[in-house]
Scaffold this motif. Structure first.
Motif, short mmCIF file in Angstrom:
data_model
loop_
_atom_site.label_atom_id
_atom_site.label_comp_id
_atom_site.label_asym_id
_atom_site.label_seq_id
_atom_site.Cartn_x
_atom_site.Cartn_y
_atom_site.Cartn_z
N ASN A 154 89.03 73.32 78.21
CA ASN A 154 87.61 73.11 78.10
C ASN A 154 87.83 73.97 76.65
OD1 ASN A 154 85.03 72.84 78.91
ND2 ASN A 154 85.55 75.00 78.92
N ALA A 155 88.44 75.05 77.06
CA ALA A 155 88.14 76.57 75.36
C ALA A 155 88.20 75.29 73.82
CB ALA A 155 89.14 77.35 75.98
N VAL A 156 89.51 74.92 73.73
CA VAL A 156 89.72 74.34 73.04
C VAL A 156 88.45 73.84 72.09
CG1 VAL A 156 91.30 72.69 71.23
CG2 VAL A 156 92.29 74.62 73.58
N LYS A 157 88.17 72.97 73.29
CA LYS A 157 87.18 71.54 72.85
C LYS A 157 85.94 72.11 72.32
CE LYS A 157 85.97 69.18 75.84
NZ LYS A 157 85.75 68.77 77.45
N TYR A 158 85.63 73.71 72.59
CA TYR A 158 84.01 74.16 72.40
C TYR A 158 84.52 75.94 70.78
CZ TYR A 158 81.74 71.97 76.15
OH TYR A 158 81.23 71.14 76.79
N SER A 159 86.01 76.10 71.19
CA SER A 159 86.25 76.87 70.36
C SER A 159 86.58 76.27 68.42
CB SER A 159 87.72 77.10 70.64
OG SER A 159 87.99 78.92 69.81
N PRO A 160 86.43 76.74 67.68
CA PRO A 160 86.22 77.02 66.18
C PRO A 160 87.54 76.76 66.54
CG PRO A 160 85.63 78.96 66.49
CD PRO A 160 85.07 78.84 68.03
N ASP A 161 88.37 75.45 65.13
CA ASP A 161 89.24 75.49 64.49
C ASP A 161 90.09 76.11 64.13
OD1 ASP A 161 88.73 72.67 65.55
OD2 ASP A 161 88.20 71.95 64.09
N THR A 162 89.27 77.18 63.30
CA THR A 162 89.43 78.33 62.73
C THR A 162 90.54 79.92 63.74
OG1 THR A 162 88.16 78.88 62.28
CG2 THR A 162 89.12 77.68 60.31
N THR A 163 89.94 79.15 65.49
CA THR A 163 90.18 80.86 65.95
C THR A 163 90.83 79.87 67.31
OG1 THR A 163 88.21 82.04 64.93
CG2 THR A 163 88.94 82.52 66.94
#
Length: 848
Positions: free
Chosen positions: A737-746
């Motif tokens: 869930n966190a990876v889904k919403y977190s920016p690709d660069t962070t």
């Protein structure tokens, strides 16, 4: 030289600005010409606080060596020698370095005050001695430096320095309190919104209690009898009649019109124990006033209007609510009534409301007579003393001491009358007085052996003897009965107080209450029976003891509760006076049964509503989210099987990759649906064992790209007692869930730390975050926040994660990430190891 005055700035939490406020006050006093110095102030490298020290005279600190390290403390001698008007002393609970003048800084402050120096100091609410255990249970941190509450309470002035939790956390995130390298740890541990809110409430309640105590002390010292309407306190005068419920509801409506209104229901009982109040009705009124947020009081008073007004003024009430008298018109010849008397004597500062009701003018009824039962043995001994005693005394006086004199003879016969009254009550005493007067006349009044009395003085003496004997017998009998009644009423009040307290707090089940009835009255069994109507058969709602009654007519004692309910007891027949307390038990039993059924109905309604919501959401998920990957798989397979198109190797590989991706998504969706179904049906059975987090958490990252997560799991963490499979699945859902919403660069940060008696796993993303009002809603099944694409899932990941976490005995919550984003906090209990010692640095203790 008088004692100095102490002013304290009380902080709701560290960093709210106590020291800044103290220094601002110092500048204001210096501008007014006050001699003010800094005895000890610690700015903790906070730039704005440090700037406030400019322009203030600072007393040099005393340097002390302890364990090869130099420390500085307040120099009490230097401050006393300087003797300013006002001294600033920061951090009152501070513990001085060994070798200092006093062990605690508040003791240094006591010396300055004793020398006539005014002191301005600071204290945080968590450092008060009485709140140590509460603060530890909230924050997980035990405060080592404390100050006795009495030291703070004695302050001449206390000023609360407060700040809302979001504002304080923003101040923390901006680096205004701690250094940047400590901000994340502080925000995720001690400075959580829940911790700050609880500390803020503690500070407000503690200070409000002191303000109320100060107000009462001021009113007492200045003999203020007038009522000060600082807030609406409404006293409801109850008589135990059915109109009481109307009065309580009316008072509750009056209290709602003003902020902070309070309702106090009071019943005035006479000290002789005689009353016309219905115990059942009083129990129902007590429950009603408690349900409406008020309090119930019972006081003793001979004069009801005076007792009611004394109670109202004692609690600083502003209004009294009374019902219109139930007396009939002719009964007003005996007096104006309670309502009129209270209204006449209340004065201009106490409003009296007379409320009409259906019982007005219908009559009050007569008091219930509850005479004492002396017992058969005592009554027999009373008659023996009243009849046989005078005969035996006559024989002794005639044969042994015939010349003691008529006056002494009368006193001896009078003592037998008193003894008869003490043993058997009024009638044996009256018989003793009659027999004694006849024997005195026959044997000891000249001429003897005749009922003729020659001397008129002796006639008067015997008449006085009879009158005194009857009076003494009546008084002694009344005193004995009142003593017996007082003992009985005390026992009854203790039983009713225990009963009402337990039921109102919800601590007593129906079976426990019936067992209490059975034990109190020494019965074999007790049962609460009910039926739907007069023609329906009786059913047992609850019972204790062997062979409980199935019908009220089969019971030795039955007490009706309403039209279709009864309390049935078997074992023995109870006297009439016991039915008063038994009626209260029956009324409370009905209340307990109603509460239990309402609770069951509420649980069923919640379960039905939740099931209906889940079914609706499941239909929506199946109709769209599950069909989307199926449609992609179907399209790719149909394309590969088509003979009209010659697909290249690259096209075939892309179609096969699409099929695999769709199958993986479908497998993940179905897996979450199955997990949610297991949680809803309660079939999740964790297999608990001791594991290390560094063995489980890395296994949960297999479903996300390698460079999308940053892992920080120290090897020194203590072990936790969990089911590794359930924990892995919960962490995997959180990370996905966190990876889904977190920016690709962070990358998403996954870290763990030990705090008090638990271990926390924090999944930190830098995405758009979630507002406070939606933080609990995102854990509900079939919920997706914001602009998540429809094909991203059915919204079960976080719901499954929380369900698995709670099955492991842990908690899962959402917090804001400092700087933006969302942090999922998964808290687990440590494994039960008696020799477990937390690693150094594994707990966080904030600066004071």
């Amino acid at each position: 030289m008088g004692r100095g005055k102490l002013r304290i700035y009380l902080g709701a939490a560290p960093g709210v600005g106590k020291t800044y406020a103290m220094l601002s006050e110092a500048h204001r006093r210096i501008e007014r010409g006050t001699d003010c110095v800094v005895a000890f102030v610690e700015h903790h490298n906070r730039p704005r606080t440090e700037v406030m020290l400019h322009g203030l005279e600072e007393i040099p600190r005393r340097e002390l060596a302890y364990r090869d390290t130099q420390f500085t403390e307040m120099d009490v001698d230097a401050v006393l020698a300087r003797h300013p008007e006002v001294a600033l002393v920061d951090e009152l609970p501070h513990t001085n370095i060994p070798g200092s003048r006093n062990a605690k800084r508040w003791q240094d402050t006591e010396e300055l005050l004793a020398a006539g120096i005014d002191v301005i100091s600071t204290v945080n609410i968590q450092h008060l001695e009485s709140l140590g255990d509460i603060v530890e249970s909230i924050t997980g941190v035990r405060q080592q430096e404390t100050v006795p509450d009495e030291v703070v309470r004695r302050a001449d002035q206390i000023e609360l320095v407060d700040m809302s939790p979001p504002a304080l956390r923003r101040r923390m995130a901006h680096g205004n309190i701690y250094k940047p390298d400590k901000v994340d740890a502080a925000l995720s541990n001690y400075f959580r919104p829940g911790n700050l809110t609880a500390l803020r409430e503690l500070a407000l309640l503690w200070l409000a209690d002191r303000v109320d105590a100060y107000l009462q002390e001021y009113r007492s010292e200045h003999r203020v009898s007038a009522i000060w309407g600082s807030r609406e306190r409404i006293v409801v005068g109850l008589t135990g009649g059915p109109e009481g419920r109307t009065l309580i509801r009316r008072a509750a409506r009056l209290a709602e019109k003003g902020a902070g209104g309070e309702v106090l229901a009071v019943y005035i009982s006479r000290s002789d124990g005689l009353t016309s109040a219905s115990p059942k009705e009083l129990a129902q009124q007590r429950t009603l006033v408690e349900d409406l947020g008020g309090t119930f009081h019972q006081v003793v008073g001979e004069d009801i209007p005076v007792a009611l007004l004394d109670f109202a003024r004692g609690v600083n009430a502003t209004q009294i609510v009374l019902g219109v008298s139930r007396r009939k018109g002719w009964q007003y010849v005996f007096g104006p009534g309670v309502g009129s008397t209270v209204a006449r004597d209340s004065g201009p500062d106490l409003d009296v409301h007379l409320i009409t009701h259906d019982e007005a003018g219908k009559g009050r009824g007569l008091p219930v007579n509850r005479g004492a039962r002396l017992g058969r043995v005592r009554i027999v001994w009373g008659w023996l003393a009243g009849i046989g005693g005078p005969l035996l005394l006559t024989w002794l006086l005639s044969g042994v001491a015939p010349e003691v004199g008529l006056a002494n003879d009368m006193l001896l016969y009078l003592s037998l009358t008193v003894a008869a009254a003490l043993l058997g009550g009024l009638f044996p005493a009256l018989a003793s007085a009659a027999v004694g007067s006849l024997l005195l006349n026959w044997y000891f009044t000249p001429p003897v052996h005749t009922f003729t009395i020659a001397d008129p003085k002796n006639i008067v003496a015997i008449a006085i003897f009879v009158a005194v004997a009857v009076s003494v017998a009546s008084v002694v009998d009344l005193a004995a009965r009142r003593t017996h009644q007082a003992a009985r009423l005390r026992a009854e009040s203790e039983i009713l107080s225990f009963l009402a307290g337990n039921v109102l707090r919800g601590e007593t089940s129906l079976e426990a209450l019936l067992e209490r009835v059975r034990e109190t009255f020494g019965m074999e069994s007790a049962a609460l029976l009910e039926r739907a109507s007069d023609v329906e058969p009786w059913t047992c709602a609850g019972s204790v003891g062997p062979r409980p009654c199935q019908h009220p007519e089969d019971a030795d004692v039955d007490v009706p509760v309403g039209d279709h309910m009864a309390l049935a007891l078997s074992g023995r027949v109870l006297p009439a006076e016991d039915r008063r307390v038994l009626a209260a038990f029956a009324a409370q039993a009905a209340v307990v049964l109603d509460r239990r059924r309402l609770r069951e109905e509420a649980d069923q309604a919640r379960a039905l509503a939740e099931g209906n919501r889940i079914r609706t959401a499941l239909l929506a998920a199946v109709s769209h989210d599950l069909r989307t990957p199926l449609a992609g798989i179907k399209a790719a397979v149909s394309s590969l099987r088509s003979e009209d198109v010659a697909w290249s190797d690259e096209d075939q590989a892309e179609l096969l990759a699409g099929i695999e991706d769709g199958a993986d998504r479908l497998d993940n969706l179905v897996g979450n649906l199955l997990d949610m179904s297991r949680l809803q049906t309660g079939t999740v059975t964790p297999i608990i064992r001791e594991v290390d987090l560094d063995e489980v958490v890395p296994m949960a990252l297999g479903g996300v790209p390698e460079d999308s997560v940053e892992l920080d799991i120290p090897e020194t963490l203590p072990m936790v007692a969990v089911d590794p499979g359930l924990l892995e699945r919960a962490v995997a859902n959180l990370v996905e869930n966190a990876v889904k919403y977190s920016p690709d660069t962070t990358p998403v940060l996954v870290k763990a730390s030990a705090i008090a008696h638990r271990v926390e796993i924090r999944v930190v993303d830098r995405g758009p975050g979630v507002p406070d009002e939606a933080k609990n809603r995102i854990f509900e099944p079939f919920q997706r926040y914001g602009d998540a694409p429809r094909g991203a899932g059915v919204g079960l990941g976080l719901a499954v994660a929380r369900g698995f976490t709670e099955a492991l005995g842990g908690t899962l919550s959402a917090e804001d990430t400092p700087g933006g984003g969302l942090t999922m906090v998964l808290s687990l209990q440590l494994a039960p190891a008696p020799d477990l010692v937390p690693a150094e640095g594994s707990t966080y203790s904030p600066a004071p």
